[in-house]
Design a protein around this motif. Sequence first.
Motif, PDB file in Angstrom:
ATOM      1  N   GLN A 198       7.626  -7.704  10.158  1.00 56.44           N
ATOM      2  CA  GLN A 198       8.393  -7.102   9.078  1.00 56.44           C
ATOM      3  C   GLN A 198       8.332  -5.581   9.197  1.00 56.44           C
ATOM      4  N   SER A 208       8.161  -3.673   5.949  1.00 57.60           N
ATOM      5  CA  SER A 208       7.169  -4.130   4.973  1.00 57.60           C
ATOM      6  C   SER A 208       6.422  -2.983   4.297  1.00 57.60           C
ATOM      7  N   LYS A 209       6.234  -1.857   4.995  1.00 56.66           N
ATOM      8  CA  LYS A 209       5.478  -0.739   4.423  1.00 56.66           C
ATOM      9  C   LYS A 209       6.378   0.368   3.878  1.00 56.66           C
ATOM     10  N   VAL A 210       7.668   0.078   3.766  1.00 57.13           N
ATOM     11  CA  VAL A 210       8.627   1.079   3.297  1.00 57.13           C
ATOM     12  C   VAL A 210       9.007   0.774   1.848  1.00 57.13           C
ATOM     13  N   GLN A 211       9.004   1.819   1.003  1.00 56.95           N
ATOM     14  CA  GLN A 211       9.413   1.627  -0.387  1.00 56.95           C
ATOM     15  C   GLN A 211      10.879   1.217  -0.463  1.00 56.95           C
TER      16      GLN A 211
END
Length: 344
Positions: free
Chosen positions: A153, A156-159
Motif C-alpha cells: 500500500q 498507506s502513510k499518506v494523509q
Amino acid sequence: MGSPPVATAAASAAVVALAVANRVLYKLALVPLKAYPFFLAQLTTFGYVAVYFSILYARYRAGVVTRDMLALPKRRFIAIGLLEALGVASGMSAAAMLPGPAIPILSQSFLLWQLIFSALLLGRTYSVRRIIGCLLVTSGVILAVASGANEGQFLSKVQLIWPALMITSSAFQAGASILKEAVFIDGAKRLKGKRPDIFVVNSFGSGFQALFVFLLLPFLSNLRGIKFAELPGYLNGGAECFLNVGESPIDCGGAPFLPLLFIVVNMAFNISLLNLVKRSSALVASLTSTSAVPISIYILSLPLPYIPHGAELSTSFIIGAVVLLMGLILYNLPQSWSRRLKAD
C-alpha cells in the motif's frame, strides 16, 4: 459543425505523436535542470504568453484572425486561466506530499471529471458503451503506471487530504478543458458558423493563467521549498543553468538544447491538442493524449541519451496497455458498428 473523419484522424495521430515526444522530452529536459524544475515550469508558463500573442498578432495581420474573434467575451478566458492556475497550485501542493507512482495514477481522474463537466456544462449525453470505454482507458493507464510502484500500500502513510487534492487538481484542469470547448461552440454561434481561431483561445487562456500564476507565485514557490526572498536567486541560477553559462556547481550538460526542444514540442502538443478539441471534443482529445502514456513509459524504459540505464517492464504494464487499447476502440467504435454488434 464537425470535421471530416480523415482530418480528425490525422489530428488525433498528431496529438499521440506529440504527446509521446512531450513526455519523453520533459524527462530529458529535467536532466540538466533537475535542480530547477520550478524554473522550467515558470519559463513555459510565461514564455508561451509572449509566443502565443506574437503568433496571434501575425495571424490577425494576415486576416486569419478577425476583430470579431478578438472581441469574444473574456469571462470564459478568465475562468480558464483561473482554473488552470488553481490546477497548477493544488497539483504542486499534492505532488510534494505524494509518492511518485501515485501522481499519474490519481491524475487519471481527469477523464472522469471531463465526463461529468461535459454533461453538466455542455448538456452532453454519453452511451453506456462510451462510458465503459472511458473507464477502460482510465483503468488501463492505472494498471500500466502502477506496474512501476513498489509492492504494498504505497499510499498507506499518506494523509487523505493529499490524494484528494491531486484529484481536485485534475477537476480544475478538466473544467478548464471543457470551458475551452464551450468557447469554440459559443464562438461559432457568435461568428455565424465560423469557429474561433485556436490561437485566440490559446493566447487569452494562457494570458490569464500567467496572470493568476503570477499572483500565486509566493505560494507556489513555497510549495517547491523556495522561500519568496530566495526566489530571485533561484530563478537566476535556473537561467544560468538553462543557458549553460556561468560557474554553476551543478552539471547542466544537455542545456539549452534539451529544454528548448521540450518547450518547442510542448507548445506544438498544446496547439495540436486544442486543434483536436476544436474538431471533435475535449473528451476525445483527452482520450487520445492519454493513449500516449503507456507508449511514453515504454520509450522511457529504453536506454536514451543522458538516461543510459533502461528499465524492465512488468506483465501488468502489458495488460494495462491492452486494456487501454480496448477502451479506445470501444469509445471510438462508429455508431453503425455499435448497432450491428447489438443486432448480432
